[in-house]
Design an enzyme around this catalytic site. Structure first.
Site, PDB file in Angstrom:
ATOM      1  N   CYS A 257      -3.277   3.872   2.599  1.00  0.00           N
ATOM      2  CA  CYS A 257      -2.672   2.571   2.302  1.00  0.00           C
ATOM      3  C   CYS A 257      -1.592   2.160   3.287  1.00  0.00           C
ATOM      4  CB  CYS A 257      -2.089   2.586   0.887  1.00  0.00           C
ATOM      5  SG  CYS A 257      -3.313   2.686  -0.436  1.00  0.00           S
ATOM      6  N   ILE A 258      -0.477   2.879   3.277  1.00  0.00           N
ATOM      7  CA  ILE A 258       0.717   2.410   3.977  1.00  0.00           C
ATOM      8  C   ILE A 258       0.493   2.219   5.476  1.00  0.00           C
ATOM      9  CG2 ILE A 258       3.164   2.812   4.368  1.00  0.00           C
ATOM     10  CD1 ILE A 258       2.284   2.269   1.467  1.00  0.00           C
TER      11      ILE A 258
END
Length: 413
Positions: A257-258
């Site tokens: 994600c990040i």
């Protein structure tokens, strides 16, 4: 219910649907992944591991590589990865292929739900428009929606049934139908006005995390420069019940994600009238963080009179986060590569990661770190229940986790 893609999102989603007493068809184009699931070797939190043990091999939990089975489903959920490439441009290959398969096999009456994080407008581009070319119109012939995944690997407290879901349909009836599909597997459903609003919601969630992690890293470095313990300061600030949310500093940001998702927003807005300077700065800082950790490791070696060439360095933990075996985008990969290029002899110790390759070369794995002597131990990822008592009194420790304050020979990034 059919789930397309049985990775870190799709498999828990399939298990949650089965636990809600739905018959489930799990589709994945990787036979080796299906074999891993059938043999019970998938990386799951304990509760999902129990669910898999209870349902695998049963007729109501079908695993297949045959996309023709999608036609038998009342609802189809697309849960495939959406990474970025080496130039930080969205890699939509898997998502385009999955959506094309779903569109090709779609039948009237189905509910199609996209869960993979992507740019605003993806649902219309990859589902609605191709469906229209087949003469299938949302709200009239079938139902189409976007409901971003909210899987938190390695965190039992954040199971799907405890976590609210956001749903945005291509029209009100599409959103309502998708909400009904997901309601039994979520801790509530928040229906928004469009698929685009739901897509932007997911980008906001993960960009928020990216910006705050980058800030936490910066603040930790500032604390170190002033002779303060970053963890002590953070824990003290976290006692404030309003206006503050703690984000832990670390060696960088890894996982699915990040490091990836905010780039979907930046890519979509690039060259347009709106710029996201805060997001851009945060992503640049996150990308640079593992390089800073490697530089600090080399500095620590020099401070202890050890030449970088031939220095024996052990990375304690290489997974991107605690409690998981996933090394995707892990900062450890960049750190190991940088140290190896500087001439250090790097090994790793991680009970959850049996093998690791960096820059095309296998990295030696150590199961008993006490049995060898090290010039430096770099604490990267601390797993639950891991014995760390051996660290005290051994080689110098560079603590990139900021959670080993009691060690005598400790330094921080």
């Amino acid at each position: 219910m059919a789930v397309v893609g049985l990775g870190y999102v799709g498999l828990p989603t399939a298990l949650a649907l089965r636990a809600a007493d739905h018959r489930v068809i799990g589709l994945d184009n990787r036979p080796e992944r299906l074999a891993e699931i059938e043999q019970g070797r998938a990386d799951l939190i304990p509760a999902d591991r129990e669910r898999l043990r209870a349902h695998r091999g049963r007729p109501a939990f079908e695993l297949t590589t045959d996309p023709a089975r999608l036609g038998a489903a009342d609802a189809v959920l697309v849960c495939v990865p959406t990474p970025v490439d080496a130039r930080l441009v969205p890699d939509l290959g898997a998502l385009r292929a999955a959506c094309a398969t779903v569109v090709e096999r779609a039948v009237p009456g189905q509910t199609l739900i996209l869960t993979s994080t992507s740019y605003v407008g993806t649902t219309r581009d990859l589902l609605v428009k191709p469906l229209a070319a087949r003469g299938l119109v949302p709200s009239r012939d079938l139902f189409v929606a976007f409901a971003p995944e909210r899987i938190d690997p390695g965190r039992p407290a954040h199971m799907q049934q405890n976590t609210p879901r956001v749903v945005g349909g291509v029209g009100r009836s599409c959103g309502e139908r998708a909400a009904e599909v997901l309601r039994e597997t979520a801790g509530g459903v928040r229906l928004v006005g469009s698929a685009e609003a739901a897509e932007m919601c997911k980008l906001l969630e993960n960009t928020f995390r990216a910006v705050n992690i980058a800030f936490a890293n910066e603040f930790a470095t500032a604390c170190g420069a002033l002779g303060l313990d970053p963890a002590e300061v953070l824990d003290a600030a976290a006692t404030k019940p309003f206006g503050f949310m703690p984000f832990a500093p670390g060696p960088g940001a890894g996982g699915h994600c990040i490091p990836c998702d905010p780039h979907y927003l930046l890519w979509q807005l690039r060259g347009g009238p709106v710029s996201c300077r805060i997001t851009e700065a945060a992503m640049n800082a996150l990308a640079e963080r593992p390089h800073r950790v490697a530089e600090r490791a080399l500095e620590t070696l020099a401070e202890h009179g050890v030449a970088r060439r031939g220095a024996r360095v052990l990375l304690l933990g290489v997974a991107y986060k605690s409690g998981v075996a996933d090394v995707r985008e892990s900062p450890a990969l960049t750190i190991i590569g940088a140290l190896a290029r500087a001439g250090a002899e790097v090994a790793y110790c991680d009970p959850l990661v049996p093998a690791l390759t960096v820059d095309g070369r296998p990295v030696p794995r150590v199961t008993d770190p006490v049995a060898s002597e090290w010039d430096l131990v770099l604490a990267h990822t601390l797993h639950p229940g891991q014995d760390l008592g051996w660290l005290d009194g051994t080689a110098p420790v560079l603590d990139a986790t900021y959670r080993l304050a009691d060690l005598a020979r400790r330094s921080v990034v």
